[in-house]
Design a protein around this motif. Sequence first.
Motif, PDB file in Angstrom:
ATOM      1  N   ARG A 110      14.475 -10.395   0.804  1.00  0.00           N
ATOM      2  CA  ARG A 110      13.750 -10.756  -0.412  1.00  0.00           C
ATOM      3  C   ARG A 110      13.153  -9.494  -1.027  1.00  0.00           C
ATOM      4  NH1 ARG A 110       8.335 -11.991  -1.412  1.00  0.00           N
ATOM      5  NH2 ARG A 110       7.799 -11.787   0.776  1.00  0.00           N
ATOM      6  N   ALA A 111      13.224  -9.370  -2.347  1.00  0.00           N
ATOM      7  CA  ALA A 111      12.631  -8.223  -3.045  1.00  0.00           C
ATOM      8  C   ALA A 111      11.120  -8.317  -2.952  1.00  0.00           C
ATOM      9  CB  ALA A 111      13.077  -8.187  -4.498  1.00  0.00           C
ATOM     10  N   GLN A 112      10.528  -7.328  -2.315  1.00  0.00           N
ATOM     11  CA  GLN A 112       9.075  -7.274  -2.223  1.00  0.00           C
ATOM     12  C   GLN A 112       8.659  -5.818  -2.066  1.00  0.00           C
ATOM     13  OE1 GLN A 112       8.788  -9.411   1.730  1.00  0.00           O
ATOM     14  NE2 GLN A 112       7.249  -7.844   2.061  1.00  0.00           N
ATOM     15  N   GLY A 113       7.478  -5.528  -2.543  1.00  0.00           N
ATOM     16  CA  GLY A 113       6.973  -4.180  -2.437  1.00  0.00           C
ATOM     17  C   GLY A 113       5.909  -4.074  -1.372  1.00  0.00           C
ATOM     18  N   LYS A 114       5.633  -2.840  -1.008  1.00  0.00           N
ATOM     19  CA  LYS A 114       4.483  -2.545  -0.157  1.00  0.00           C
ATOM     20  C   LYS A 114       3.804  -1.328  -0.778  1.00  0.00           C
ATOM     21  CE  LYS A 114       6.207   0.738   3.194  1.00  0.00           C
ATOM     22  NZ  LYS A 114       6.222   1.172   4.550  1.00  0.00           N
ATOM     23  N   THR A 115       2.514  -1.280  -0.669  1.00  0.00           N
ATOM     24  CA  THR A 115       1.754  -0.217  -1.323  1.00  0.00           C
ATOM     25  C   THR A 115       2.320   1.146  -0.978  1.00  0.00           C
ATOM     26  OG1 THR A 115      -0.235  -1.560  -1.277  1.00  0.00           O
ATOM     27  CG2 THR A 115      -0.539   0.798  -1.612  1.00  0.00           C
ATOM     28  N   CYS A 116       2.564   1.915  -2.013  1.00  0.00           N
ATOM     29  CA  CYS A 116       3.083   3.274  -1.885  1.00  0.00           C
ATOM     30  C   CYS A 116       1.934   4.237  -2.178  1.00  0.00           C
ATOM     31  CB  CYS A 116       4.240   3.473  -2.865  1.00  0.00           C
ATOM     32  SG  CYS A 116       4.845   5.159  -2.930  1.00  0.00           S
ATOM     33  N   ASP A 117       1.352   4.766  -1.128  1.00  0.00           N
ATOM     34  CA  ASP A 117       0.210   5.666  -1.297  1.00  0.00           C
ATOM     35  C   ASP A 117       0.583   6.919  -2.095  1.00  0.00           C
ATOM     36  OD1 ASP A 117      -1.512   3.966   0.111  1.00  0.00           O
ATOM     37  OD2 ASP A 117      -0.991   4.877   2.029  1.00  0.00           O
ATOM     38  N   TYR A 143       7.668  -1.131  -5.027  1.00  0.00           N
ATOM     39  CA  TYR A 143       6.265  -1.064  -5.440  1.00  0.00           C
ATOM     40  C   TYR A 143       6.071   0.099  -6.425  1.00  0.00           C
ATOM     41  CZ  TYR A 143       1.210  -0.397  -5.199  1.00  0.00           C
ATOM     42  OH  TYR A 143      -0.113  -0.241  -5.529  1.00  0.00           O
ATOM     43  N   ALA A 144       6.616   1.266  -6.068  1.00  0.00           N
ATOM     44  CA  ALA A 144       6.441   2.467  -6.887  1.00  0.00           C
ATOM     45  C   ALA A 144       6.994   2.264  -8.294  1.00  0.00           C
ATOM     46  CB  ALA A 144       7.112   3.664  -6.218  1.00  0.00           C
ATOM     47  N   GLU A 145       8.192   1.725  -8.402  1.00  0.00           N
ATOM     48  CA  GLU A 145       8.798   1.553  -9.728  1.00  0.00           C
ATOM     49  C   GLU A 145       7.982   0.582 -10.580  1.00  0.00           C
ATOM     50  OE1 GLU A 145      10.784   3.524 -10.943  1.00  0.00           O
ATOM     51  OE2 GLU A 145      12.477   3.980  -9.656  1.00  0.00           O
ATOM     52  N   ARG A 146       7.486  -0.466  -9.975  1.00  0.00           N
ATOM     53  CA  ARG A 146       6.681  -1.426 -10.733  1.00  0.00           C
ATOM     54  C   ARG A 146       5.353  -0.801 -11.161  1.00  0.00           C
ATOM     55  NH1 ARG A 146       6.597  -6.492  -7.240  1.00  0.00           N
ATOM     56  NH2 ARG A 146       5.732  -7.476  -9.065  1.00  0.00           N
ATOM     57  N   GLY A 174      -1.291   8.113  -5.546  1.00  0.00           N
ATOM     58  CA  GLY A 174      -1.930   9.416  -5.707  1.00  0.00           C
ATOM     59  C   GLY A 174      -1.418  10.179  -6.917  1.00  0.00           C
ATOM     60  N   ILE A 175      -0.112  10.160  -7.114  1.00  0.00           N
ATOM     61  CA  ILE A 175       0.474  10.871  -8.253  1.00  0.00           C
ATOM     62  C   ILE A 175      -0.012  10.259  -9.568  1.00  0.00           C
ATOM     63  CG2 ILE A 175       2.628  11.412  -9.452  1.00  0.00           C
ATOM     64  CD1 ILE A 175       3.959  11.566  -6.634  1.00  0.00           C
ATOM     65  N   ILE A 176      -0.063   8.946  -9.636  1.00  0.00           N
ATOM     66  CA  ILE A 176      -0.523   8.283 -10.859  1.00  0.00           C
ATOM     67  C   ILE A 176      -2.020   8.515 -11.069  1.00  0.00           C
ATOM     68  CG2 ILE A 176      -0.866   6.028 -11.947  1.00  0.00           C
ATOM     69  CD1 ILE A 176       1.960   5.300 -10.914  1.00  0.00           C
ATOM     70  N   LEU A 183      12.745   0.944   0.905  1.00  0.00           N
ATOM     71  CA  LEU A 183      13.127   0.124  -0.245  1.00  0.00           C
ATOM     72  C   LEU A 183      11.908  -0.611  -0.800  1.00  0.00           C
ATOM     73  CD1 LEU A 183      15.814  -0.490  -1.691  1.00  0.00           C
ATOM     74  CD2 LEU A 183      16.067  -2.463  -0.181  1.00  0.00           C
ATOM     75  N   LYS A 184      11.087  -1.175   0.079  1.00  0.00           N
ATOM     76  CA  LYS A 184       9.863  -1.864  -0.357  1.00  0.00           C
ATOM     77  C   LYS A 184       8.902  -0.869  -1.021  1.00  0.00           C
ATOM     78  CE  LYS A 184       8.846  -3.867   3.627  1.00  0.00           C
ATOM     79  NZ  LYS A 184       8.239  -4.740   4.654  1.00  0.00           N
TER      80      LYS A 184
END
Length: 164
Positions: free
Chosen positions: A68-75, A19-22, A79-81, A14-15
């Motif tokens: 809590r809503a929080q992201g974590k780096t999505c490698d 991150y990915a969506e943002r 890479g895709i971006i 989920l995290k």
Amino acid sequence: MVEKTLETLFHETLKDMYYAERKILKALPKMERAASHPDLKAAFEKHRMETEVQVERLQQVFKIFGKRAQGKTCDAIEGIIAEAEEIMDDFKGQPAIDAGLASSAQAVEHYEIARYGTLARWAGDLGLEDAKALLVATLNEEEATDKALTTLAEASLNPSAKAA
């Protein structure tokens, strides 16, 4: 050592997706500006608006899950971006840019489809039916976007890139 469970996997994924969506929200306007085909520009704009809603849904899922809503780096999304940015640089002003951008967007969609499918299944396994419904709604949008990009690529973008 703390035991890692399906709940742990669900929370970590989920995290990752938050991150990915943002990150995708930041990339879509750049892709829209780089595109030359009006239908592709419109597809990127439409998906940007959908992604804003998807971020809100993820925030709701975090709340249902009690976190809590929080992201974590999505490698993976990084890479895709990065590949999409390379296409924007290497194919700027070239006839194949739109085919390349559509391909990059589909790579994003395929990643999201895989992740949202998994998250929805895990939400169901964890008894989080409200969260599952939100995740399935996003999964359905991602699948529709992928199909729309395929149709556009096959009908216009790929033939234009090839003909040039």
